[in-house]
Design a protein around this motif. Structure first.
Motif, PDB file in Angstrom:
ATOM      1  N   GLY A   1      85.339   8.196  51.524  1.00  0.00           N
ATOM      2  CA  GLY A   1      85.049   6.712  51.140  1.00  0.00           C
ATOM      3  C   GLY A   1      83.393   6.279  49.897  1.00  0.00           C
ATOM      4  O   GLY A   1      82.416   6.687  50.638  1.00  0.00           O
ATOM      5  N   LYS A   2      83.684   5.268  49.614  1.00  0.00           N
ATOM      6  CA  LYS A   2      82.125   4.372  48.803  1.00  0.00           C
ATOM      7  C   LYS A   2      82.212   3.118  49.718  1.00  0.00           C
ATOM      8  O   LYS A   2      83.095   2.514  50.107  1.00  0.00           O
ATOM      9  N   LEU A   3      81.220   2.671  50.556  1.00  0.00           N
ATOM     10  CA  LEU A   3      80.282   1.613  51.155  1.00  0.00           C
ATOM     11  C   LEU A   3      80.200   0.602  50.244  1.00  0.00           C
ATOM     12  O   LEU A   3      79.480   0.256  49.200  1.00  0.00           O
ATOM     13  N   LYS A   4      81.059  -0.185  51.115  1.00  0.00           N
ATOM     14  CA  LYS A   4      80.858  -1.885  49.843  1.00  0.00           C
ATOM     15  C   LYS A   4      80.840  -2.805  50.720  1.00  0.00           C
ATOM     16  O   LYS A   4      80.964  -3.031  52.242  1.00  0.00           O
ATOM     17  N   GLN A   5      79.744  -4.010  49.985  1.00  0.00           N
ATOM     18  CA  GLN A   5      80.002  -5.163  51.113  1.00  0.00           C
ATOM     19  C   GLN A   5      80.637  -6.732  50.272  1.00  0.00           C
ATOM     20  O   GLN A   5      80.964  -6.863  49.976  1.00  0.00           O
ATOM     21  N   GLU A   6      81.697  -6.474  51.320  1.00  0.00           N
ATOM     22  CA  GLU A   6      82.326  -8.137  50.996  1.00  0.00           C
ATOM     23  C   GLU A   6      81.828  -9.499  51.973  1.00  0.00           C
ATOM     24  O   GLU A   6      81.923  -9.433  53.055  1.00  0.00           O
ATOM     25  N   GLY A   7      81.571 -10.102  51.772  1.00  0.00           N
ATOM     26  CA  GLY A   7      80.794 -11.435  52.105  1.00  0.00           C
ATOM     27  C   GLY A   7      79.327 -10.654  53.167  1.00  0.00           C
ATOM     28  O   GLY A   7      78.223 -10.155  52.587  1.00  0.00           O
ATOM     29  N   ASN A   8      79.940 -10.970  54.560  1.00  0.00           N
ATOM     30  CA  ASN A   8      78.528 -11.060  55.166  1.00  0.00           C
ATOM     31  C   ASN A   8      79.126  -9.143  55.831  1.00  0.00           C
ATOM     32  O   ASN A   8      78.938  -8.852  56.730  1.00  0.00           O
ATOM     33  N   ARG A   9      80.504  -8.818  55.555  1.00  0.00           N
ATOM     34  CA  ARG A   9      80.511  -7.732  56.288  1.00  0.00           C
ATOM     35  C   ARG A   9      81.185  -6.317  55.799  1.00  0.00           C
ATOM     36  O   ARG A   9      81.241  -6.419  53.813  1.00  0.00           O
ATOM     37  N   TYR A  10      81.187  -5.394  56.448  1.00  0.00           N
ATOM     38  CA  TYR A  10      81.129  -4.108  55.342  1.00  0.00           C
ATOM     39  C   TYR A  10      82.171  -3.061  55.826  1.00  0.00           C
ATOM     40  O   TYR A  10      82.790  -2.390  56.760  1.00  0.00           O
ATOM     41  N   PHE A  11      82.510  -2.465  54.409  1.00  0.00           N
ATOM     42  CA  PHE A  11      84.051  -1.703  54.725  1.00  0.00           C
ATOM     43  C   PHE A  11      83.783   0.108  53.611  1.00  0.00           C
ATOM     44  O   PHE A  11      82.549  -0.565  52.916  1.00  0.00           O
ATOM     45  N   VAL A  12      84.414   0.907  54.384  1.00  0.00           N
ATOM     46  CA  VAL A  12      84.207   1.753  53.559  1.00  0.00           C
ATOM     47  C   VAL A  12      85.638   1.430  52.725  1.00  0.00           C
ATOM     48  O   VAL A  12      87.265   2.037  53.340  1.00  0.00           O
ATOM     49  N   TYR A  13      85.780   1.572  51.265  1.00  0.00           N
ATOM     50  CA  TYR A  13      86.842   2.395  50.718  1.00  0.00           C
ATOM     51  C   TYR A  13      87.531   3.889  50.636  1.00  0.00           C
ATOM     52  O   TYR A  13      86.308   4.544  49.535  1.00  0.00           O
ATOM     53  N   LEU A  14      88.001   4.218  50.666  1.00  0.00           N
ATOM     54  CA  LEU A  14      88.881   5.448  51.091  1.00  0.00           C
ATOM     55  C   LEU A  14      89.547   5.930  49.926  1.00  0.00           C
ATOM     56  O   LEU A  14      89.965   5.779  48.915  1.00  0.00           O
ATOM     57  N   LEU A  15      88.890   6.991  49.806  1.00  0.00           N
ATOM     58  CA  LEU A  15      88.489   7.570  48.129  1.00  0.00           C
ATOM     59  C   LEU A  15      89.912   9.317  48.417  1.00  0.00           C
ATOM     60  O   LEU A  15      90.494   9.241  48.921  1.00  0.00           O
ATOM     61  N   ASP A  16      89.992   8.945  47.299  1.00  0.00           N
ATOM     62  CA  ASP A  16      91.323  10.003  46.741  1.00  0.00           C
ATOM     63  C   ASP A  16      93.075  10.055  47.996  1.00  0.00           C
ATOM     64  O   ASP A  16      93.642  10.514  48.340  1.00  0.00           O
ATOM     65  N   PHE A  17      93.267   8.843  47.896  1.00  0.00           N
ATOM     66  CA  PHE A  17      94.004   8.195  48.599  1.00  0.00           C
ATOM     67  C   PHE A  17      95.591   7.272  47.837  1.00  0.00           C
ATOM     68  O   PHE A  17      94.916   6.475  47.117  1.00  0.00           O
ATOM     69  N   VAL A  18      96.545   7.771  48.011  1.00  0.00           N
ATOM     70  CA  VAL A  18      97.732   6.647  47.278  1.00  0.00           C
ATOM     71  C   VAL A  18      97.206   5.127  47.451  1.00  0.00           C
ATOM     72  O   VAL A  18      97.972   5.000  46.820  1.00  0.00           O
ATOM     73  N   ILE A  19      97.517   5.671  48.447  1.00  0.00           N
ATOM     74  CA  ILE A  19      97.650   4.250  48.447  1.00  0.00           C
ATOM     75  C   ILE A  19      96.216   3.523  48.873  1.00  0.00           C
ATOM     76  O   ILE A  19      95.864   4.576  50.812  1.00  0.00           O
ATOM     77  N   PRO A  20      95.620   3.112  48.915  1.00  0.00           N
ATOM     78  CA  PRO A  20      94.382   2.432  49.047  1.00  0.00           C
ATOM     79  C   PRO A  20      94.248   1.582  50.572  1.00  0.00           C
ATOM     80  O   PRO A  20      94.904   1.019  51.129  1.00  0.00           O
ATOM     81  N   HIS A  21      93.300   2.282  51.242  1.00  0.00           N
ATOM     82  CA  HIS A  21      92.410   2.157  52.479  1.00  0.00           C
ATOM     83  C   HIS A  21      91.254   1.235  52.106  1.00  0.00           C
ATOM     84  O   HIS A  21      90.496   2.096  51.809  1.00  0.00           O
ATOM     85  N   LYS A  22      90.731   0.419  53.546  1.00  0.00           N
ATOM     86  CA  LYS A  22      89.638   0.345  53.811  1.00  0.00           C
ATOM     87  C   LYS A  22      89.123   0.216  55.347  1.00  0.00           C
ATOM     88  O   LYS A  22      90.311  -0.100  56.098  1.00  0.00           O
ATOM     89  N   ILE A  23      87.931   0.494  55.486  1.00  0.00           N
ATOM     90  CA  ILE A  23      87.401   0.995  56.841  1.00  0.00           C
ATOM     91  C   ILE A  23      86.985   0.330  57.355  1.00  0.00           C
ATOM     92  O   ILE A  23      85.257   0.427  56.863  1.00  0.00           O
ATOM     93  N   TYR A  24      86.291  -1.094  57.686  1.00  0.00           N
ATOM     94  CA  TYR A  24      85.459  -1.896  58.119  1.00  0.00           C
ATOM     95  C   TYR A  24      84.711  -0.977  59.054  1.00  0.00           C
ATOM     96  O   TYR A  24      85.115   0.316  60.090  1.00  0.00           O
ATOM     97  N   VAL A  25      83.116  -1.477  58.685  1.00  0.00           N
ATOM     98  CA  VAL A  25      82.129  -0.981  59.679  1.00  0.00           C
ATOM     99  C   VAL A  25      81.194  -1.470  60.492  1.00  0.00           C
ATOM    100  O   VAL A  25      80.953  -2.735  59.196  1.00  0.00           O
ATOM    101  N   ASP A  26      80.812  -1.254  61.070  1.00  0.00           N
ATOM    102  CA  ASP A  26      79.419  -2.460  61.734  1.00  0.00           C
ATOM    103  C   ASP A  26      78.424  -2.723  60.805  1.00  0.00           C
ATOM    104  O   ASP A  26      78.474  -1.472  60.741  1.00  0.00           O
ATOM    105  N   LYS A  27      78.310  -4.176  60.301  1.00  0.00           N
ATOM    106  CA  LYS A  27      76.833  -4.381  59.876  1.00  0.00           C
ATOM    107  C   LYS A  27      75.393  -3.921  59.964  1.00  0.00           C
ATOM    108  O   LYS A  27      75.722  -3.566  59.077  1.00  0.00           O
ATOM    109  N   LYS A  28      75.410  -3.670  61.624  1.00  0.00           N
ATOM    110  CA  LYS A  28      73.896  -2.793  61.604  1.00  0.00           C
ATOM    111  C   LYS A  28      74.377  -1.399  60.919  1.00  0.00           C
ATOM    112  O   LYS A  28      72.747  -0.993  60.898  1.00  0.00           O
TER     113      LYS A  28
END
Length: 701
Positions: A139-166
């Motif tokens: 997936g692609k690493l994205k920042q939303e406010g003060n939190r970080y997510f990996v937006y998964l690629l190549d999935f017909v249903i979009p999912h985002k996975i929370y990852v630890d900020k550090k």
């Protein structure tokens, strides 16, 4: 009474509905805080193998679920528009999964579901996810406010996975990363994961291989144990009294130009008006012994996975590309099916035996075709192959005619291949042309597979067959309805359907603009071919008895076919084998069938991702296409040049349209759009990450 796992199980045995924590505490007269903790702990342990956490927090015994609740087990198939389908394990018609349910599911998840009626239509209400298909993903690493997510690629249903900020701060934003999923999405619970690999910013061929391999949980490397075993295998080929010495015979391989391993070699001799055909197959089972580390790994993989510019081999490289591969001018162990075939395509004699061969040439399909049609430079380069190839052409045409006569269905769908530059980047898509040379090898492999299968069935030995069941009558009726919508006059089948019925419908469309669509619709009507220890015939090939014998380097089922054949020809089947093998072969057949589905999906996905990358530079350009789907929200168009689908939203069409579900068409005041219609479309937007192509209708052709 003391509460234990056993007492909870006994209590649940008498309950007809899911039971909640409060009810369990009340039933055992427990009200202390530590009692509640103990019960929670016991319930967590029981969830591993005895009970299921049901909807809204209720508990029910696993074995009770399907008996008492009549739940349906199946696989999730996600659709790019946000909904999905439950592909039922019991073979009954698929169930619609609404978007609200799909938010917590991945394509390929194995689930239990209830059948619900909503607005008069059947739907699946997911009760429990039994198995998650996706363990790691790209997936692609994205920042939303003060939190970080990996937006998964190549999935017909979009999912985002929370990852630890550090952890996330170690990587650049918008980089492609591999994330391991530690917690899956549920109502009021977000998915969580950890980054395990950084792939950088560019989506190249290597990244695509990673995306697909992670999505389908494909093995990227072989175990040290398997590699060590492969290295120890001897490279010397010895001619023994148990093997026929065919090293002087003129046999050769015909493969794609890019082939790195060669499963099969062929040879032919003309005997009056008959042909003696030799199909030599790499003797993988000579090297891969049952129970070895290589064997266990091959079982888990099921087959080789062919991704762009990369093959994830079922066997270690030393076996796949060296010891087993039938390379020219090198002695190799083979398993031979020798057949004498008459002018009607009947096998009148055959023999199956172990051999040692030496291929005299490695031809590409185009070279073989060139020799058949008399290209002087190729005839000069391979003078000893001119006569054999002419005979092979004659025999293949006889076999094709015989196969067509019995009703074999030709699902010859258009294929494409990606062209790469010197740096491994995709730059174009071209049609993959199948011609006479392809058909020659295809026909020879089919007749060998049939001969081997018939030999085993005739002798009553346990075996793995390649089977293809008849389609369900209601699906055939729906296919006939679709053909009527395309303007074809097809009579409904009276009761039973044979392969000739489908064959004739396809023949009606040959040469028309909608030919490939009709072939696709016919294919969609069929059940999927699979492996089975029980022979029920092969509907598509109109064959009473069929197996897979010809590709043991890349298919695990073929390895076992070889093992069983060897037992048969050496008369080594024991009474114990006859009793125990059927059950074992059933497990192997199911595993190979399942892994074959995974391979098909993964390879198709990888091609689509690269096509999208190429099409990103085509925004604003116009292409001809064919309508392959009509839905309430728009039209699916296959761009013929690239064999990939895009969507024309209904609100972008000129005027107002109504959806005619029965006839699969959109009807407007002045025009209508139905399956098979040719259109000209413009590419508006290409989103590589969500695998979506937005199109605009230019005109109906």
């Amino acid at each position: 009474m003391e509460i234990t796992q056993a007492t909870i199980v006994d209590f649940l045995k008498n309950q007809k509905k899911p039971v909640y924590l409060k009810q369990i505490l009340k039933a055992f007269n427990l009200d202390k805080k530590e009692d509640k903790k103990l019960v929670r702990r016991l319930l967590r342990k029981l969830q591993k193998n005895k009970i299921v956490l049901y909807k809204n927090g209720g508990y029910i015994l696993k074995r009770e679920i399907q008996e008492k609740e009549n739940l349906i087990k199946g696989k999730v198939e996600a659709h790019e528009s946000g909904f999905g389908f439950l592909i039922r394990e019991d073979g009954e018609p698929d169930l619609f999964i609404p978007p609200i349910e799909m938010r917590y599911l991945f394509d390929g998840d194995i689930v239990l579901a209830e059948e619900k009626i909503y607005r008069g239509k059947k739907e699946a209400k997911i009760v429990k996810v039994l198995e998650r298909r996706v363990k790691t993903a790209v997936g692609k690493l994205k920042q939303e406010g003060n939190r970080y997510f990996v937006y998964l690629l190549d999935f017909v249903i979009p999912h985002k996975i929370y990852v630890d900020k550090k952890e996330a701060k170690k990587y650049e934003l918008d980089n492609y990363v591999v994330v391991e999923i530690l917690r899956y999405p549920e109502p009021k619970v977000e998915a969580k994961g950890r980054i395990i690999k950084d792939l950088g910013k560019v989506k190249n061929t290597q990244t695509v291989a990673e995306i697909v391999a992670r999505k389908y949980d494909l093995p990227l490397t072989h175990s040290p144990e398997a590699l060590k075993e492969a290295e120890k295998l001897p490279s010397v080929v010895k001619i023994t009294k148990n093997r026929k010495d065919l090293t002087k015979q003129i046999c050769f391989t015909i493969d794609p130009e890019s082939a790195r391993d060669h499963d099969d070699a062929v040879a032919i001799e003309k005997e009056g008006d008959k042909y003696r055909l030799y199909v030599h197959i790499a003797d993988v089972s000579h090297y891969v012994k049952e129970g070895s580390a290589i064997d266990k790994e091959a079982f888990q993989r099921g087959n080789t996975y062919y991704l762009p510019e990369r093959a994830l081999h079922m066997l270690p490289e030393r076996l796949a590309s060296q010891l087993c591969s039938l390379k020219p001018r090198e002695k190799r162990y083979a398993f031979t099916c020798e057949m004498l075939i008459d002018k009607k395509g009947n096998v009148v004699e055959y023999d199956i035996y172990e051999s040692v061969i030496e291929s005299k040439a490695k031809l590409t399909y185009d070279q073989a075709l060139g020799i058949i049609f008399g290209q002087p430079e190729l005839e000069k380069a391979f003078p000893y192959l001119v006569k054999p190839l002419k005979h092979m052409k004659e025999l293949a045409e006889i076999l094709m005619k015989a196969k067509e006569k019995r009703g074999s269905i030709d699902f010859d769908m258009p294929e494409s291949q990606i062209l790469f530059d010197q740096y491994g980047n995709p730059y174009d898509v071209v049609p993959y042309e199948r011609h006479l040379a392809h058909r020659i090898i295809e026909e020879f492999m089919i007749i060998a597979n049939e001969t081997v299968a018939k030999h085993m069935e005739k002798n009553g030995y346990p075996f793995i067959y390649r089977v293809h069941e008849k389609p369900k009558l209601e699906k055939v009726m729906a296919f006939v309805d679709l053909m009527a919508g395309l303007g074809y006059k097809v009579e409904y089948p009276k009761k039973d359907v044979d392969s000739k019925f489908i064959q004739k419908i396809i023949e009606m469309a040959v040469g028309t603009p909608e030919e490939s669509l009709v072939r696709f619709l016919a294919l969609r009507t069929m059940k999927q071919a699979r492996y089975s220890p029980e022979n029920i015939g092969h509907f598509g090939l109109a064959s009473e008895c069929y197996t897979h014998f010809t590709s043991p380097i890349r298919r695990y089922a073929d390895v076992w076919v070889h093992r069983l054949l060897k037992k048969a020809i050496k008369k080594k089947f024991t009474k114990k084998d006859m009793e125990e093998l059927p059950k074992k072969l059933d497990i192997i057949a199911k595993q190979c069938s399942e892994r074959e589905r995974v391979a098909d999906d993964a390879e198709r996905d990888a091609l689509d991702i690269l096509k999208l990358r190429i099409l990103k530079d085509k925004v604003g350009e116009k292409f001809e296409g064919i309508i392959t789907g009509a839905m309430a929200f728009g039209l699916f168009i296959e761009i013929e040049r690239y064999i990939i689908e895009g969507l024309v939203p209904i609100d972008s069409l000129p005027g107002k349209f109504k959806y005619d579900e029965k006839n699969h068409q959109l009807i407007g005041d002045k025009m209508k759009f139905r399956l098979g219609d040719k259109v000209l479309v413009e590419i508006v937007k290409v989103d590589e990450d969500t695998k979506r192509i937005d199109l605009k209708l230019v005109e109906k052709l």
